[in-house]
Design a protein around this motif. Structure first.
Motif, PDB file in Angstrom:
ATOM      1  N   SER A 125       0.850  -1.181   0.082  1.00  0.00           N
ATOM      2  CA  SER A 125      -0.020   0.016   0.023  1.00  0.00           C
ATOM      3  C   SER A 125       0.952   1.218  -0.042  1.00  0.00           C
ATOM      4  O   SER A 125       0.223   2.289  -0.303  1.00  0.00           O
ATOM      5  CB  SER A 125      -0.892   0.149   1.205  1.00  0.00           C
ATOM      6  OG  SER A 125       0.023   0.284   2.611  1.00  0.00           O
ATOM      7  N   GLN A 126       2.029   1.119   0.397  1.00  0.00           N
ATOM      8  CA  GLN A 126       2.983   2.205   0.268  1.00  0.00           C
ATOM      9  C   GLN A 126       3.362   2.631  -0.967  1.00  0.00           C
ATOM     10  O   GLN A 126       3.654   4.107  -1.164  1.00  0.00           O
ATOM     11  CB  GLN A 126       4.464   1.895   0.906  1.00  0.00           C
ATOM     12  CG  GLN A 126       4.386   1.408   2.298  1.00  0.00           C
ATOM     13  CD  GLN A 126       5.775   0.835   2.626  1.00  0.00           C
ATOM     14  OE1 GLN A 126       6.566   1.532   2.732  1.00  0.00           O
ATOM     15  NE2 GLN A 126       5.864  -0.304   2.710  1.00  0.00           N
TER      16      GLN A 126
ATOM     17  N   THR B 237       2.210   4.102  -4.124  1.00  0.00           N
ATOM     18  CA  THR B 237       1.282   4.507  -4.854  1.00  0.00           C
ATOM     19  C   THR B 237       1.808   5.476  -6.183  1.00  0.00           C
ATOM     20  O   THR B 237       0.985   5.822  -6.854  1.00  0.00           O
ATOM     21  CB  THR B 237       0.457   5.507  -4.005  1.00  0.00           C
ATOM     22  OG1 THR B 237       1.179   6.495  -3.259  1.00  0.00           O
ATOM     23  CG2 THR B 237      -0.119   4.613  -2.858  1.00  0.00           C
TER      24      THR B 237
ATOM     25  N   SER C 117      10.984  -0.367   1.875  1.00  0.00           N
ATOM     26  CA  SER C 117      10.147   0.162   2.749  1.00  0.00           C
ATOM     27  C   SER C 117      10.400   1.436   3.368  1.00  0.00           C
ATOM     28  O   SER C 117      11.285   1.800   3.848  1.00  0.00           O
ATOM     29  CB  SER C 117       9.339  -0.865   3.890  1.00  0.00           C
ATOM     30  OG  SER C 117       8.514  -0.128   4.603  1.00  0.00           O
ATOM     31  N   HIS C 118       9.413   2.722   3.245  1.00  0.00           N
ATOM     32  CA  HIS C 118       9.382   3.711   4.159  1.00  0.00           C
ATOM     33  C   HIS C 118       8.846   3.682   5.686  1.00  0.00           C
ATOM     34  O   HIS C 118       9.315   4.639   6.377  1.00  0.00           O
ATOM     35  CB  HIS C 118       9.233   5.048   3.530  1.00  0.00           C
ATOM     36  CG  HIS C 118       7.572   5.170   3.217  1.00  0.00           C
ATOM     37  ND1 HIS C 118       6.884   4.857   2.280  1.00  0.00           N
ATOM     38  CD2 HIS C 118       6.725   5.502   4.196  1.00  0.00           C
ATOM     39  CE1 HIS C 118       5.669   4.903   2.266  1.00  0.00           C
ATOM     40  NE2 HIS C 118       5.404   5.237   3.477  1.00  0.00           N
ATOM     41  N   THR C 119       8.080   2.700   5.601  1.00  0.00           N
ATOM     42  CA  THR C 119       7.614   2.740   6.833  1.00  0.00           C
ATOM     43  C   THR C 119       8.530   2.213   8.118  1.00  0.00           C
ATOM     44  O   THR C 119       8.226   3.179   9.024  1.00  0.00           O
ATOM     45  CB  THR C 119       6.207   1.616   6.980  1.00  0.00           C
ATOM     46  OG1 THR C 119       6.568   0.372   6.549  1.00  0.00           O
ATOM     47  CG2 THR C 119       5.190   2.282   5.981  1.00  0.00           C
TER      48      THR C 119
END
Length: 243
Positions: A107-108, A110, A193-195
């Motif tokens: 979902s990251q 986009t 990932s950036h999360t």
């Protein structure tokens, strides 16, 4: 849908869960000492990336996957680009909600148009039948192109068999010939990932029990702070707040 486990400000801000308070000069010295390690880690990551660019590659068979418009050759999945990043999404047959980790992770992504400048594309491949996969994609608001290996051995041949785990594979195309250049799975995927990068900057980090944290820091079981698939659908799906 259950709300992910979290912590209130009152729970966090107690005498045992606060960093020591020091003067500005002491804080600057501590930051400098940490910065030395951070810069060393950055240079190490540069060296790893340089080694990755020198990896050999292996030629792939001419696989056929299922796409939104029907069967498609692996070379066509590149969309005219020469480089392809594939995220292999876990899939459980007959389940309404698929892997929460994979759903949250993807979902990251986009806004991937920046990859055009690097002659590259990023797609999702899953073992689920293409109709089910596309329906799930819409339900959770995913925007990447999805492909299915339900009728192909491609997934199994690159380390992601039916019922298997998640992974990332990278490929290079020369004409109609495709080569596999890199693979990772497990926590190796975190580098995309950036999360986790953002969460790891926080004083309390991921707040998971496996992490090395000071005594008294808030910690919960592994994955307890993660959003699950229904949460992702609520936030980003067709009925989400921005719909």
């Amino acid at each position: 849908m259950e709300t992910p486990v979290g912590h209130t400000s009152e729970e966090l801000l107690n005498a045992n869960a606060l960093p020591p308070i020091v003067d500005a000069d002491t804080w600057q010295r501590e930051l400098h000492a940490l910065r030395v390690r951070e810069k060393a880690a950055t240079r190490d990551l540069d060296a790893i990336a340089a080694q990755r660019r020198r990896m050999p590659m292996v030629e792939m068979p001419d696989y056929t996957l299922d796409g939104e418009e029907g069967p498609v050759r692996l070379a066509e999945v590149f969309g005219g680009k020469s480089q392809l990043i594939v995220y292999h999404h876990m899939w459980f047959p007959g389940q309404e909600w698929q892997c929460g980790g994979c759903t949250g992770f993807t979902s990251q992504f986009t806004r991937l148009e920046f990859l055009d400048n690097y002659d590259a594309r990023f797609v999702i491949v899953t073992q689920g039948p293409i109709d089910e996969a596309l329906a799930y994609k819409r339900r959770v608001g995913n925007t990447m192109a999805w492909y299915s290996t339900a009728n192909s051995t491609f997934g199994a041949d690159v380390g992601v068999p039916p019922g298997g785990t998640f992974a990332v594979n990278v490929f290079l195309r020369s004409g109609d010939t495709v080569y596999r250049t890199w693979h990772t799975n497990g926590r190796g995927t975190e580098q995309l990932s950036h999360t986790f990068a953002l969460i790891d900057l926080l004083p309390y980090g991921r707040r998971e029990e496996w992490q090395d944290s000071p005594e008294g820091w808030p910690q919960s079981p592994k994955f307890s702070g993660w959003l699950d698939s229904p949460d992702i659908a609520t936030l980003y799906g067709p009925d989400g707040p921005d719909a």
